[in-house]
Design an enzyme around this catalytic site. Structure first.
Site, mmCIF file in Angstrom:
data_model
loop_
_atom_site.group_PDB
_atom_site.id
_atom_site.type_symbol
_atom_site.label_atom_id
_atom_site.label_comp_id
_atom_site.label_asym_id
_atom_site.label_seq_id
_atom_site.Cartn_x
_atom_site.Cartn_y
_atom_site.Cartn_z
ATOM 1 N N HIS A 12 -40.037 87.851 -4.917
ATOM 2 C CA HIS A 12 -39.738 89.083 -4.175
ATOM 3 C C HIS A 12 -38.991 90.103 -5.051
ATOM 4 O O HIS A 12 -38.039 90.742 -4.604
ATOM 5 C CB HIS A 12 -38.978 88.780 -2.883
ATOM 6 C CG HIS A 12 -37.651 88.076 -3.052
ATOM 7 N ND1 HIS A 12 -37.141 87.224 -2.093
ATOM 8 C CD2 HIS A 12 -36.721 88.117 -4.026
ATOM 9 C CE1 HIS A 12 -35.968 86.770 -2.470
ATOM 10 N NE2 HIS A 12 -35.686 87.312 -3.645
ATOM 11 N N HIS A 59 -29.502 90.305 -0.372
ATOM 12 C CA HIS A 59 -28.904 90.690 -1.652
ATOM 13 C C HIS A 59 -27.720 91.632 -1.413
ATOM 14 O O HIS A 59 -27.715 92.785 -1.830
ATOM 15 C CB HIS A 59 -29.950 91.352 -2.548
ATOM 16 C CG HIS A 59 -31.119 90.455 -2.868
ATOM 17 N ND1 HIS A 59 -32.159 90.258 -1.979
ATOM 18 C CD2 HIS A 59 -31.401 89.708 -3.961
ATOM 19 C CE1 HIS A 59 -33.038 89.427 -2.509
ATOM 20 N NE2 HIS A 59 -32.605 89.076 -3.702
ATOM 21 N N HIS A 197 -35.619 83.330 -13.640
ATOM 22 C CA HIS A 197 -35.048 84.592 -14.114
ATOM 23 C C HIS A 197 -33.529 84.479 -14.145
ATOM 24 O O HIS A 197 -32.932 83.715 -13.399
ATOM 25 C CB HIS A 197 -35.491 85.790 -13.281
ATOM 26 C CG HIS A 197 -35.093 85.795 -11.833
ATOM 27 N ND1 HIS A 197 -35.425 84.795 -10.944
ATOM 28 C CD2 HIS A 197 -34.415 86.715 -11.107
ATOM 29 C CE1 HIS A 197 -34.989 85.103 -9.740
ATOM 30 N NE2 HIS A 197 -34.349 86.253 -9.812
ATOM 31 N N GLU A 244 -33.092 80.396 -6.405
ATOM 32 C CA GLU A 244 -33.799 80.911 -5.229
ATOM 33 C C GLU A 244 -34.983 80.021 -4.837
ATOM 34 O O GLU A 244 -35.418 80.033 -3.681
ATOM 35 C CB GLU A 244 -34.296 82.329 -5.492
ATOM 36 C CG GLU A 244 -33.199 83.371 -5.587
ATOM 37 C CD GLU A 244 -33.738 84.765 -5.858
ATOM 38 O OE1 GLU A 244 -32.957 85.728 -5.757
ATOM 39 O OE2 GLU A 244 -34.937 84.898 -6.191
#
Length: 290
Positions: A12, A59, A197, A244
């Site tokens: 996402h 977030h 990431h 995540e």
């Protein structure tokens, strides 16, 4: 009864949403990524669910560091796109399904999982980017998402975060909850976030494509073993934000085969691409075998 017929997994990345919103999807950098979702958009039209149960992480928009629930289920009638600092994304509001969401909350809490009930929440790119990738560009003045969505937020921002095993077991509880709902509904469950990431520190920019693809292999073929992977492996191999990926285990845990209730799901689509901004993008569609 309601039933889960498919699970969808996708990254996402916020830059993906920006590329769509700014009309950059056919630029050389972005074109290969969006090509990987062409099948998925047609699949969504051909297999439109009645409800999407969408697992994502906030977030620091709906929740700040002052209060971070481990698991939070949206029980509202609608959710507006969040302003993440540069204005809300130009996408439609998200229509919820309060009845099914409340039923799932009741059932899952009775199965000894503590959920936070959220009756008002704006939703950020963690939820809207997957919808855009799977459903295409939507003009908020003219279009709408294809069905109601139940947002399910997981804390993967501030440690301690839930383990992969906890998430996997939660997916099993969600399946049980859905199947105990009286209305005949076709439900899809989506796990979002990742893949590898890291956004800060000495390893900023880390991408581990080999590890990501092994994760996809194991998610398909041996999810119960994958659920045992400890946090430290995610951080070491997939970067600080790679954690995540435990959210994908919620969606996988909701498939029939993990409870011995059916054969392994069918892989309808698999896609992997690097990079998108500074992130590896993974995508799977798994259909329940009939």
């Amino acid at each position: 009864m309601a039933r889960i017929t498919a699970s969808v997994y996708t990254s996402h990345v916020p830059a993906i949403g920006a590329a769509m919103d700014l009309g950059k999807t056919q630029e050389d950098y972005w074109k290969p990524l969006f090509a990987g979702y062409e099948f998925s958009r047609q699949w969504m039209k051909d297999n439109k669910p009645d409800v999407i149960f969408l697992v994502f992480n906030d977030h620091a928009t709906a929740f700040s560091l002052e209060m971070i629930p481990t698991f939070a289920i949206g029980t509202a009638a609608e959710y507006q796109p969040a302003d993440e600092g540069w204005g809300p994304r130009p996408v439609p509001k998200v229509v919820g399904h309060p009845e099914l969401a409340s039923h799932i909350a009741q059932s899952v809490i009775q199965q000894d999982f503590d959920l936070t009930l959220v009756n008002r929440m704006d939703v950020d790119h963690g939820l809207t980017v997957p919808l855009s990738l799977m459903c295409g560009e939507k003009d908020p003045k003219e279009g709408a998402w294809p069905c109601p969505v139940i947002p399910f937020a997981v804390n993967v921002v501030q440690y301690p975060v839930p383990s992969g095993q906890r998430c996997f077991n939660l997916g099993r509880a969600i399946r049980k909850a859905v199947e105990s709902y009286d209305e005949d509904l076709n439900v899809h469950i989506w796990g979002t976030g990742g893949m590898s990431h890291q956004l800060q520190g000495a390893r900023a920019g880390l991408i581990n494509a080999d590890w990501d693809n092994r994760f996809l292999d194991r998610l398909i073929a041996e999810p119960a073993e994958l659920a045992k992977v400890p946090h430290i492996e995610y951080v070491r191999e997939a970067g600080s934000e790679g954690i995540e990926l435990v959210m994908w285990l919620i969606a996988r845990g909701a498939m029939a085969d993990v409870n011995g209730e059916g054969p392994p799901p069918k892989v309808a689509h698999r896609f992997f691409h690097v990079p998108a901004s500074n992130t590896a993008v993974g995508h799977l569609i798994l259909e329940e075998s009939t």
